[in-house]
Design a protein around this motif. Structure first.
Motif, PDB file in Angstrom:
ATOM      1  N   LEU A   1      17.081  53.293  33.106  1.00 54.09           N
ATOM      2  CA  LEU A   1      17.292  54.678  33.518  1.00 54.09           C
ATOM      3  C   LEU A   1      18.769  54.963  33.787  1.00 54.09           C
ATOM      4  CD1 LEU A   1      14.300  55.304  35.989  1.00 54.09           C
ATOM      5  CD2 LEU A   1      14.669  56.406  33.777  1.00 54.09           C
ATOM      6  N   ALA A   2      19.435  54.011  34.435  1.00 54.98           N
ATOM      7  CA  ALA A   2      20.863  54.188  34.734  1.00 54.98           C
ATOM      8  C   ALA A   2      21.670  54.300  33.451  1.00 54.98           C
ATOM      9  CB  ALA A   2      21.362  53.029  35.599  1.00 54.98           C
ATOM     10  N   ARG A   3      21.302  53.497  32.449  1.00 49.51           N
ATOM     11  CA  ARG A   3      22.021  53.557  31.166  1.00 49.51           C
ATOM     12  C   ARG A   3      21.679  54.847  30.414  1.00 49.51           C
ATOM     13  NH1 ARG A   3      20.329  49.152  29.450  1.00 49.51           N
ATOM     14  NH2 ARG A   3      18.716  49.875  28.019  1.00 49.51           N
ATOM     15  N   LYS A   4      20.424  55.258  30.482  1.00 49.61           N
ATOM     16  CA  LYS A   4      19.992  56.455  29.760  1.00 49.61           C
ATOM     17  C   LYS A   4      20.671  57.715  30.305  1.00 49.61           C
ATOM     18  CE  LYS A   4      15.863  59.320  28.964  1.00 49.61           C
ATOM     19  NZ  LYS A   4      14.389  59.421  29.203  1.00 49.61           N
ATOM     20  N   TYR A   5      20.709  57.847  31.632  1.00 52.93           N
ATOM     21  CA  TYR A   5      21.267  59.057  32.246  1.00 52.93           C
ATOM     22  C   TYR A   5      22.746  58.912  32.599  1.00 52.93           C
ATOM     23  CZ  TYR A   5      16.491  60.794  32.714  1.00 52.93           C
ATOM     24  OH  TYR A   5      15.223  61.243  32.467  1.00 52.93           O
TER      25      TYR A   5
END
Length: 615
Positions: free
Chosen positions: A236-240
């Protein structure tokens, strides 16, 4: 070559003034005082690199050694292994970091201008491929950099943050864990806790873009949420492209270290933060007085002391010359430095505490009652203070909007003057470091003559918030102080009830159907069933509803600690009337031939004076 260059968001204009910083540079600017940032920006860019670093380092040192240590830890700035950890070495490392980030932004700003000029040239010339002057300038700028600066200029950073606000906000991801203990507690469930964590994040200037939740019987000792869920958080951190990952609990040093390692591998832009660190950061932003700053700094040091192992990757034992064996660990040296700083801050706070004791003893002699406003954060304490005293205290819809205690004098209906003090708000799981650090401030509640416990009854969690505040009051030793529960925001409850009644076409159904759990009336009903109505009053600090009744109840409760005095006061002692009006309550007064007939309620000392002089 050209293909290896990584494009990032522009940060400076051609003149060198800041227009929009990259996340890394913006983060560094935010954690430094504005005066220091201005001094850093004023350093002449034409100076040799060594002189620039010296001047930048001198500016950094002005924030103080303790703050330097904290900022360097937050930014994960490392001191070379060959140097001891000191104000000089830390400020020099931070100066180099600042210089590298500025050069990175200057280079990519030149690249951005080149792209803009290139697009304009293509539109004007039908798409010709000739290099523009701006492109040549960008290449020349890059070619003139040293090898070290070239590598730093090609560091990959996240693109510019886009949102509707004037200033970009860091993107944050919230992580929550529902355990068996939380389910059995039956107060704040996971959803409610994450909603509050989101409000805390917004108060800190963050923008929540995603949440991740997990259910376990007990927290995982290594990663808190388990390796599988941790990988989901990393994704999630990489996606957003999140800059901050916030856990809804205080993590242990080992858990912090393990989660940080996982983030560093696949989402290096994201920094880790737990609930305690977030609250400490909000307090740090809100602190304005010297006392509050000292208290927050002490809480930060106490929180970070056992977590130094996660913040300093350069730590190792100091070798003792040619002697075999290893000497003292560097981490032990750093801990000793922090403990020394904590000792100095505690001494300073002890001086503050002694001054408060002196002021308190003076108030006791003057017999001016003190009424303390306490309650859950954002319950409306500052709004109530403004309504009663025109204090003009900030009352924005933010958690912990007011941090420093504010005291104002107000007059009750019968003329008695009291001191009304607005104190810091509470939240569930308030860090124990803050309670200990703010002991001097919280003692004002302990020694108050009356506590007004303000509760936001429009909140579905009103009953739980009342319990949290009552628990904190018990911890600081204020349980025995007379308390009046003030149910605030009754206007919001009335509006919600009216809206619900209008929605129902048939009156019977509207009356028989209880409000849903998230309805404003639900919180009020649950709270009323719990409280003693004799010591509860409903008001609206916005509209003024119930304020007269509340002040009358305050007068009655304070009167229980006063003595009723009736008699004739000689005219030679007429000056005592002013003391009665300011220190007590003058109920009746009549001027007769024999003297001044009075009926009053006063404290112990003034009662003794009146007994001696009255006829």
């Amino acid at each position: 070559g050209e293909a290896s260059r990584v494009r990032v968001g522009a940060t400076t204009t051609p003149s060198g003034s800041s227009s929009s910083s990259s996340p890394a540079l913006a983060n560094m600017r935010r954690r430094l005082p504005e005066s220091v940032v201005r001094e850093l920006e004023e350093v002449d860019a034409e100076l040799p690199k060594r002189q620039r670093i010296q001047r930048l380092g001198a500016a950094m040192k002005k924030i103080g050694e303790t703050q330097l240590l904290l900022v360097a830890a937050e930014l994960q700035i490392r001191v070379p292994r060959s140097q001891a950890v000191s104000a000089d070495s830390i400020s020099k490392a931070m100066a180099k970091k600042w210089l590298a980030l500025v050069k990175e932004d200057e280079y990519h700003n030149a690249q951005k201008r080149a792209e803009i000029d290139g697009d304009a040239a293509n539109e004007g010339e039908g798409g010709g491929g000739a290099s523009t002057q701006a492109e040549l300038d960008a290449d020349a700028f890059f070619d003139n950099l040293s090898l070290e600066d070239k590598l730093e200029a090609l560091i990959e950073t996240s693109p510019e943050t886009s949102n509707d606000d004037d200033l970009p906000k860091e993107r944050a991801i919230l992580v929550g864990l529902e355990t068996r203990a939380r389910r059995l507690a039956g107060s704040y469930d996971l959803d409610d806790s994450l909603q509050e964590l989101e409000r805390l994040s917004e108060s800190a200037g963050l923008r929540v873009v995603a949440q991740a939740t997990q259910k376990l019987s007990t927290p995982d000792q290594a990663t808190y949420i388990g390796e599988g869920k941790l990988q989901e958080v990393v994704d999630l951190a990489r996606k957003y492209e999140a800059e901050t990952v916030i856990f809804d609990d205080e993590l242990s040093p080992s858990q912090l270290r393990n989660v940080e390692r996982a983030l560093a591998k696949e989402a290096p832009l994201a920094r880790l933060c737990d609930r305690t660190a977030l609250i400490l950061d909000i307090f740090d932003q809100r602190a304005t007085t010297q006392e509050a700053k000292l208290q927050v700094r002490l809480a930060q040091l106490e929180y970070q002391l056992p977590r130094l192992t996660k913040m300093w990757t350069h730590l190792e034992r100091q070798a003792g010359g040619m002697v075999k064996g290893m000497g003292e660990k560097q981490i032990e040296v750093d801990k000793r430095i922090i403990r020394k700083k904590m000792g100095k801050i505690k001494s300073a706070l002890e001086t503050v505490r002694e001054k408060r004791l002196l002021y308190r003893s003076r108030r006791v002699k003057r017999q001016v009652p003190v009424v303390a406003l306490v309650g859950y954060s954002n319950a409306g304490k500052s709004t109530l203070l403004n309504a009663l005293s025109r204090a003009n205290v900030s009352a924005k819809d933010n958690l912990f909007e007011t941090l420093d205690p504010v005291t104002r004098k107000i007059t009750l209906p019968h003329g008695q003057q009291v001191l009304l003090t607005d104190t810091v708000g509470f939240v569930q799981r308030l860090p124990p470091q803050l309670i200990a650090a703010f002991q001097a401030t919280l003692e004002e509640i302990k020694y108050a003559d009356l506590i007004l416990h303000v509760v936001d009854v429009s909140s579905p969690m009103a009953k739980e918030q009342w319990r949290v505040t009552s628990s904190v009051l018990e911890k600081i030793g204020a349980k025995g102080v007379p308390t009046l529960t003030v149910c605030n925001k009754m206007d919001a409850v009335a509006a919600a009830e009216a809206a619900a009644a209008d929605e129902g076409d048939d009156g019977e159904k509207a009356e028989s159907t209880p409000p849903s759990d998230d309805h404003p009336a639900a919180g009020a009903q649950r709270l009323r069933s719990q409280l003693d109505t004799k010591h509860t009053v409903g008001i609206s600090a916005i509209t003024g509803e119930g304020m007269r009744d509340m002040l009358a109840r305050v007068q009655d409760l304070l009167g229980k600690k006063m003595h009723k005095v009736e008699g004739i006061l000689p005219y030679t002692h007429a000056n005592v009337l002013n003391s009665i009006r300011t220190q007590g309550a003058l109920r009746e007064v009549e001027y007769t031939n024999d003297g001044i007939r009075i009926l009053a309620e006063v404290g112990d000392d003034l009662e003794a004076v009146l007994r001696d002089c009255m006829i």
